[in-house]
Design a protein around this motif. Structure first.
Motif, short mmCIF file in Angstrom:
data_model
loop_
_atom_site.label_atom_id
_atom_site.label_comp_id
_atom_site.label_asym_id
_atom_site.label_seq_id
_atom_site.Cartn_x
_atom_site.Cartn_y
_atom_site.Cartn_z
N VAL A 252 0.75 -1.26 -0.03
CA VAL A 252 -0.12 -0.06 -0.05
C VAL A 252 0.92 1.19 -0.02
N SER A 253 2.25 1.14 -0.14
CA SER A 253 3.04 2.25 -0.23
C SER A 253 3.44 2.55 -1.60
N SER A 254 2.86 1.81 -2.69
CA SER A 254 3.20 1.89 -4.09
C SER A 254 2.06 2.75 -4.97
N ARG A 255 2.46 3.93 -5.52
CA ARG A 255 1.53 4.52 -6.30
C ARG A 255 1.09 3.62 -7.50
N ASP A 256 1.83 2.91 -7.96
CA ASP A 256 1.30 1.79 -9.40
C ASP A 256 0.33 0.97 -8.84
N ASN A 257 0.41 0.31 -7.44
CA ASN A 257 -0.54 -0.41 -6.94
C ASN A 257 -1.98 0.42 -6.78
N ASP A 292 3.88 10.51 -2.64
CA ASP A 292 3.13 10.47 -3.92
C ASP A 292 1.57 9.74 -3.75
N ILE A 293 1.64 8.89 -2.74
CA ILE A 293 0.16 8.37 -2.30
C ILE A 293 -0.67 9.44 -2.04
N ILE A 294 -0.38 10.22 -1.17
CA ILE A 294 -1.22 11.30 -0.69
C ILE A 294 -1.46 12.46 -1.81
N SER A 295 -0.56 12.64 -2.76
CA SER A 295 -0.79 13.55 -3.82
C SER A 295 -1.84 12.79 -4.83
N ILE A 296 -1.80 11.62 -4.92
CA ILE A 296 -2.66 10.87 -5.78
C ILE A 296 -4.31 10.97 -5.35
N LEU A 297 -4.30 10.64 -3.93
CA LEU A 297 -5.57 10.73 -3.26
C LEU A 297 -6.16 12.10 -3.31
N VAL A 298 -5.36 13.24 -3.09
CA VAL A 298 -5.76 14.35 -3.15
C VAL A 298 -6.33 15.01 -4.26
N ALA A 299 -5.29 14.57 -5.42
CA ALA A 299 -5.66 15.01 -6.68
C ALA A 299 -7.25 14.44 -7.13
#
Length: 340
Positions: A252-257, A292-299
């Motif tokens: 769960v620390s991977s942006r690709d996942n 980068d996980i936070i960035s994706i969730l916020v975006a």
């Protein structure tokens, strides 16, 4: 007078020895059918049926534990498991079914409190190679697959399969065009990855990179709906198991996942969406989210919140609703600059 000449019932040792002789004959003889061979095949089918009756009992009698123990001991002493596996393709369909049931039962039989089937398999691990390769033979795959699942009840045997090159083959077996064979391979794959917790955790930690690269590309992103549905369900089962907590944190620390799981959340299939949610919530709940996980969730915040507003299970599920509410709160509270 008839009763004087009645044949003496065969002992468990007799059954095994006679069946063993016939299997040896079958193994060595050529494929040509003649009356002698047919006669022996008929006799062998009868003996395997009697072995099955001894182990399972029948409509008239329950199995006798002493007879089962004696039969089990003889079976492994006489190398019958190898003979049965090697000769299985030469047997009739009904006899194959009986043989498969015999093998299943023997994995559970104890002799003096020991599972001697496990001891035998540890010394004959090449038999597992034959069983796994059975998925490449459409006629044999379901029989060998059933035997394989019974053999991997033993932790040491499951470890051998997990650590072998065979694990990579399962990603292809699960996608075979024959539905029955692919479903059977998927059942074995699931058993290998869920039954023996400590062995599975060790395997996933050691093989994380190649395993999840294959899992994501071949199963979660498969064009086949059933493959995707089963894969995301199994992924949830693996990651939510406490034994795999270190693997879960890494996953769960991977942006690709995360990207793959967010695509699964948008599927038209409600069952895939629900299973994907059970994995997606782990990304959100992770207290050590990488930037980068936070960035994706916020975006994607507004899209995700809209999706969850109408997101419901078919039957009322309090736990699901509570999890969803928690995920919504976490996403709504995220700030672009958040750091763990």
């Amino acid at each position: 007078m008839k009763s004087l000449f009645k044949s003496k019932p065969k002992t468990p040792a007799d059954l095994v020895l006679q069946a063993g002789d016939l299997l040896t004959y079958l193994d060595r003889s050529s494929g040509t059918r003649d009356s002698k061979r047919e006669e022996k095949m008929t006799e062998l089918s009868k003996l395997i049926r009697e072995i099955k009756s001894t182990l399972y009992g029948n409509s008239e009698a329950e199995p006798v534990s002493e007879a089962c123990a004696q039969l089990t001991q003889e079976f492994f002493r006489e190398n019958m498991l190898r003979l049965l596996i090697v000769c299985l393709p030469k047997l009739s369909l009904e006899t194959r079914k009986d043989a498969t049931q015999v093998v299943a039962n023997l994995q559970r039989q104890q002799v003096q409190s020991r599972l001697i089937s496990c001891d035998y398999l540890e010394k004959n691990l090449d038999l597992l190679d034959i069983l796994v390769a059975g998925y490449e033979n459409p006629e044999m795959s379901l029989h060998y697959g059933a035997m394989l699942r019974d053999c991997i009840r033993h932790q040491s045997v499951a470890r051998y399969v997990l650590e072998s090159e065979h694990m990579k083959k399962f990603f292809d077996y699960i996608q075979l065009p024959n539905f029955d064979i692919s479903a059977d391979a998927a059942a074995t794959f699931k058993e290998l990855l869920t039954r023996h917790k400590s062995t599975v955790a060790e395997f996933l930690s050691k093989n994380y990179d190649w395993f999840f690269a294959e899992y994501n590309s071949k199963l979660l992103e498969s064009p086949n709906y059933i493959t995707r549905r089963q894969a995301v369900k199994l992924l949830g089962d693996m990651l939510l198991d406490r034994s795999n907590s270190a693997v879960m944190t890494r996953y769960v620390s991977s942006r690709d996942n995360l990207r793959i799981l967010m695509n699964l959340l948008r599927e038209s299939s409600k069952s895939i969406q629900i299973e994907a949610f059970h994995v997606f919530k782990l990304f959100v709940a992770n207290q050590q989210k990488p930037p980068d996980i936070i960035s994706i969730l916020v975006a994607n915040r507004s899209k995700l919140l809209r999706l969850f507003a109408d997101f419901k299970t078919e039957k009322e599920d309090e736990q699901f609703e509570a999890d969803k509410a928690q995920v919504v709160r976490e996403i709504a509270a995220l700030e672009q600059g958040d750091r763990p």
